[in-house]
Design an enzyme around this catalytic site. Sequence first.
Site, PDB file in Angstrom:
ATOM      1  N   ARG A  21      32.787  21.465  34.037  1.00 37.96           N
ATOM      2  CA  ARG A  21      33.672  21.211  32.893  1.00 37.96           C
ATOM      3  C   ARG A  21      34.747  22.293  32.861  1.00 37.96           C
ATOM      4  NH1 ARG A  21      28.481  20.570  29.006  1.00 37.96           N
ATOM      5  NH2 ARG A  21      27.943  18.414  29.488  1.00 37.96           N
ATOM      6  N   LYS A  26      26.288  16.824  20.507  1.00 38.81           N
ATOM      7  CA  LYS A  26      25.928  15.775  19.534  1.00 38.81           C
ATOM      8  C   LYS A  26      24.447  15.405  19.632  1.00 38.81           C
ATOM      9  CE  LYS A  26      29.092  13.229  21.482  1.00 38.81           C
ATOM     10  NZ  LYS A  26      29.768  14.179  22.371  1.00 38.81           N
ATOM     11  N   GLN A  76      31.273  10.577  23.247  1.00 36.79           N
ATOM     12  CA  GLN A  76      32.554  11.186  23.629  1.00 36.79           C
ATOM     13  C   GLN A  76      33.052  12.088  22.489  1.00 36.79           C
ATOM     14  OE1 GLN A  76      32.400   7.397  24.434  1.00 36.79           O
ATOM     15  NE2 GLN A  76      31.236   8.407  26.025  1.00 36.79           N
ATOM     16  N   ASP A  95      30.814  16.259  24.763  1.00 35.43           N
ATOM     17  CA  ASP A  95      29.826  17.269  25.154  1.00 35.43           C
ATOM     18  C   ASP A  95      29.744  18.435  24.175  1.00 35.43           C
ATOM     19  OD1 ASP A  95      29.416  15.723  27.424  1.00 35.43           O
ATOM     20  OD2 ASP A  95      30.910  16.832  28.573  1.00 35.43           O
ATOM     21  N   GLU A  96      29.994  18.166  22.916  1.00 32.44           N
ATOM     22  CA  GLU A  96      29.974  19.223  21.907  1.00 32.44           C
ATOM     23  C   GLU A  96      28.545  19.640  21.562  1.00 32.44           C
ATOM     24  OE1 GLU A  96      31.520  16.326  21.561  1.00 32.44           O
ATOM     25  OE2 GLU A  96      33.662  16.668  21.191  1.00 32.44           O
ATOM     26  N   GLY A 112      26.443  11.489  27.929  1.00 31.40           N
ATOM     27  CA  GLY A 112      25.214  12.167  28.328  1.00 31.40           C
ATOM     28  C   GLY A 112      24.851  13.094  27.190  1.00 31.40           C
ATOM     29  N   HIS A 113      23.822  12.752  26.439  1.00 28.73           N
ATOM     30  CA  HIS A 113      23.442  13.529  25.259  1.00 28.73           C
ATOM     31  C   HIS A 113      22.131  14.254  25.548  1.00 28.73           C
ATOM     32  CE1 HIS A 113      26.052  10.829  22.422  1.00 28.73           C
ATOM     33  NE2 HIS A 113      26.724  11.398  23.387  1.00 28.73           N
TER      34      HIS A 113
HETATM   35  P1  GDP Z   1      26.732  15.823  23.861  1.00 28.55           P
HETATM   36  O1  GDP Z   1      27.293  14.889  24.876  1.00 28.55           O
HETATM   37  O2  GDP Z   1      27.688  16.096  22.741  1.00 28.55           O
HETATM   38  O3  GDP Z   1      25.381  15.418  23.346  1.00 28.55           O
HETATM   39  O4  GDP Z   1      26.539  17.228  24.615  1.00 28.55           O
HETATM   40  P2  GDP Z   1      25.930  17.437  26.085  1.00 28.55           P
HETATM   41  O5  GDP Z   1      24.469  17.245  26.032  1.00 28.55           O
HETATM   42  O6  GDP Z   1      26.692  16.674  27.095  1.00 28.55           O
HETATM   43  O7  GDP Z   1      26.337  18.947  26.348  1.00 28.55           O
HETATM   44  C1  GDP Z   1      25.918  19.975  25.513  1.00 28.55           C
HETATM   45  C2  GDP Z   1      25.120  20.970  26.348  1.00 28.55           C
HETATM   46  O8  GDP Z   1      24.965  22.166  25.624  1.00 28.55           O
HETATM   47  C3  GDP Z   1      23.711  20.497  26.649  1.00 28.55           C
HETATM   48  O9  GDP Z   1      23.299  21.032  27.884  1.00 28.55           O
HETATM   49  C4  GDP Z   1      22.893  21.109  25.506  1.00 28.55           C
HETATM   50  O10 GDP Z   1      21.529  21.302  25.863  1.00 28.55           O
HETATM   51  C5  GDP Z   1      23.588  22.413  25.335  1.00 28.55           C
HETATM   52  N1  GDP Z   1      23.598  22.982  23.979  1.00 28.55           N
HETATM   53  C6  GDP Z   1      23.712  22.328  22.788  1.00 28.55           C
HETATM   54  N2  GDP Z   1      23.807  23.234  21.789  1.00 28.55           N
HETATM   55  C7  GDP Z   1      23.743  24.452  22.365  1.00 28.55           C
HETATM   56  C8  GDP Z   1      23.833  25.781  21.861  1.00 28.55           C
HETATM   57  O11 GDP Z   1      24.006  26.037  20.673  1.00 28.55           O
HETATM   58  N3  GDP Z   1      23.747  26.803  22.780  1.00 28.55           N
HETATM   59  C9  GDP Z   1      23.587  26.571  24.116  1.00 28.55           C
HETATM   60  N4  GDP Z   1      23.502  27.622  24.925  1.00 28.55           N
HETATM   61  N5  GDP Z   1      23.510  25.335  24.615  1.00 28.55           N
HETATM   62  C10 GDP Z   1      23.613  24.286  23.750  1.00 28.55           C
HETATM   63  P1  IMO Z   2      29.547  12.485  25.674  1.00 29.05           P
HETATM   64  O1  IMO Z   2      29.083  11.409  24.740  1.00 29.05           O
HETATM   65  C1  IMO Z   2      32.738  14.210  28.065  1.00 29.05           C
HETATM   66  C2  IMO Z   2      35.618  11.431  29.840  1.00 29.05           C
HETATM   67  C3  IMO Z   2      35.618  11.313  31.350  1.00 29.05           C
HETATM   68  C4  IMO Z   2      37.068  10.966  31.592  1.00 29.05           C
HETATM   69  C5  IMO Z   2      37.409  10.076  30.396  1.00 29.05           C
HETATM   70  C6  IMO Z   2      37.298   8.576  30.686  1.00 29.05           C
HETATM   71  O2  IMO Z   2      28.481  13.006  26.565  1.00 29.05           O
HETATM   72  O3  IMO Z   2      30.272  13.562  24.925  1.00 29.05           O
HETATM   73  P2  IMO Z   2      35.304   6.879  31.056  1.00 29.05           P
HETATM   74  O4  IMO Z   2      34.097   6.953  31.972  1.00 29.05           O
HETATM   75  O5  IMO Z   2      34.973   6.771  29.619  1.00 29.05           O
HETATM   76  O6  IMO Z   2      36.283   5.855  31.492  1.00 29.05           O
HETATM   77  O7  IMO Z   2      36.036   8.297  31.270  1.00 29.05           O
HETATM   78  O8  IMO Z   2      36.492  10.418  29.375  1.00 29.05           O
HETATM   79  N1  IMO Z   2      34.295  11.191  29.201  1.00 29.05           N
HETATM   80  C7  IMO Z   2      33.533  12.171  28.688  1.00 29.05           C
HETATM   81  N2  IMO Z   2      33.699  13.506  28.692  1.00 29.05           N
HETATM   82  N3  IMO Z   2      31.689  13.661  27.428  1.00 29.05           N
HETATM   83  C8  IMO Z   2      31.525  12.323  27.396  1.00 29.05           C
HETATM   84  O9  IMO Z   2      30.570  11.722  26.663  1.00 29.05           O
HETATM   85  C9  IMO Z   2      32.447  11.509  28.083  1.00 29.05           C
HETATM   86  N4  IMO Z   2      32.577  10.178  28.276  1.00 29.05           N
HETATM   87  C10 IMO Z   2      33.720   9.992  28.954  1.00 29.05           C
HETATM   88  O10 IMO Z   2      35.256  12.519  31.964  1.00 29.05           O
HETATM   89  O11 IMO Z   2      37.861  12.117  31.485  1.00 29.05           O
HETATM   90 MG    MG Z   3      27.639  14.822  26.952  1.00 28.69          MG
END
Ligand code: GDP
Ligand code: IMO
Ligand code: MG
Length: 427
Positions: free
Chosen positions: A303, A16, A222, A13-14, A40-41
């Site tokens: 989170r 990406k 991840q 969830d960085e 979840g991107h």
């Molecule tokens: P991913 O799994 O690495 O693609 O990241 P996620 O989508 O799960 O979580 C990142 C969250 O932060 C999402 O809700 C994005 O819309 C949000 N986001 C991404 N970059 C930024 C940022 O620079 N600032 C803020 N406020 N939100 C961001």
């Molecule tokens: P993205 O791509 C954050 C975590 C789960 C759990 C562990 C194992 O959005 O960054 P799994 O369902 O893979 O067996 O779960 O990994 N996890 C994530 N945490 N972002 C994700 O994907 C994740 N995918 C799995 O919360 O701790």
């Molecule tokens: Mg994510």
Amino acid sequence: MSADVLLGLQWGDEGKGKIVDVLTPKYDIIARFQGGPNAGHTLEFNGIKHVLHTIPSGIFHDGNLNVVGNGVVIDPVIFKKEIDSLKKMGVDVKAKLYISKRAHLILPTHRLIDAASEAAKGKDKIGSTLKGIGPTYMDKTGRNGLRVGDISSPNFKQKYEALVAKHKQILAFHNYEYNLAELEPAFFEGIEVLKELKHIDSEHFINNAMKAGKKVLAEGAQGSLLDIDFGTYPFVTSSNTVTAGACTGLGVAPGNIGNVIGIFKAYCTRVGSGPFPTELTDEVGEQIRAVGREFGATTGRPRRCGWLDIPALNYAIMINGVTELMMMKADILSEFDTIKVCTHYKFKGETIDYLPYDIIDEAVEPVYIEMKGWKVDLTQMDQQEQLPVELTDYVKFIEKETGVPIKVVSIGPDRKQTIMMNEVLVK
Ligand code: GDP
Ligand code: IMO
Ligand code: MG
């Protein structure tokens, strides 16, 4: 042409998805190489917010192709939902999404086994997303799995039934109650949708494309600290989330990997169980969660939040061979008068600067330095020169600690809220 890799350096969830979307115009092919719908991107542009689970984050652009690689596991049910919602948005998915024949399928019984296994672990549960990821990769390595290529086989139904029979034994072992008949129709509807897409030998497709001078971006899911080998085992996912995963998950030879783009948040988050040295269980952690809207894009779970962890970041940089960094969510730290960064750990009476083998049975204690916050709204800025000096100092500090340049500072979820750092602040 080589393939660049973009991946998360923390616990997922960085951001990406956002960055892949921003970078897509520079590439011809965006390819997911591991994971599945546990990911979840999130992408935001033109007032639209969209979450992708299996489909690469390049799908909203035209003029490029998206590939789901052999290392990915696909749940046809979730895949169909993703495709339906993209179609509603006017995206011509069929024309620009190709699927590897070697990608494995998540069956409804994989999801059930995931749930049964987590229930059996009780308080020691992994905190899985319950999408069936672990059981599907177990069947892959156990050589029982079903692959996308099997869908076209006349024996597909028999193969499916044989695997389900095995799964029923496991579910019986767990005494797990379920109603498979309720789940199967959606699975087979999803299979029909999968059939409509182009199934490819993705390793040939990608290597031929690279030979023809096409630019490939491999999109990780991840994060490195969730990697099956290098993460905080057993609280990890079931695939190699690191750069090497792009080699095995796409068929790209190590020598053909180009830039490795490491994405990290200006702080840390983790969802699910497992060690998290810099976790804040106080009101500061709650404030980060509230301001950063830190709730899972896949499961909606809150989170866990904490300060940036340099030893953990450096570990991920080492394993991945990161050549450039991108720092996300800098805007969230605008709230704070002071910002802490963990530079070392205290462990077994010593001060160390690396992540030790086991931080579960014996916790590390973070050692922090404190920096002045910037307390400025960053979200409307569009160039490096506008960034406050305190944020520039934060960037310089991280570059010095990691030895890797920060090429992007993200200041909001929208595509446009992305500062390209032209000048590398620290060599
Ligand atoms: P991913 O799994 O690495 O693609 O990241 P996620 O989508 O799960 O979580 C990142 C969250 O932060 C999402 O809700 C994005 O819309 C949000 N986001 C991404 N970059 C930024 C940022 O620079 N600032 C803020 N406020 N939100 C961001
Ligand atoms: P993205 O791509 C954050 C975590 C789960 C759990 C562990 C194992 O959005 O960054 P799994 O369902 O893979 O067996 O779960 O990994 N996890 C994530 N945490 N972002 C994700 O994907 C994740 N995918 C799995 O919360 O701790
Ligand atoms: Mg994510």
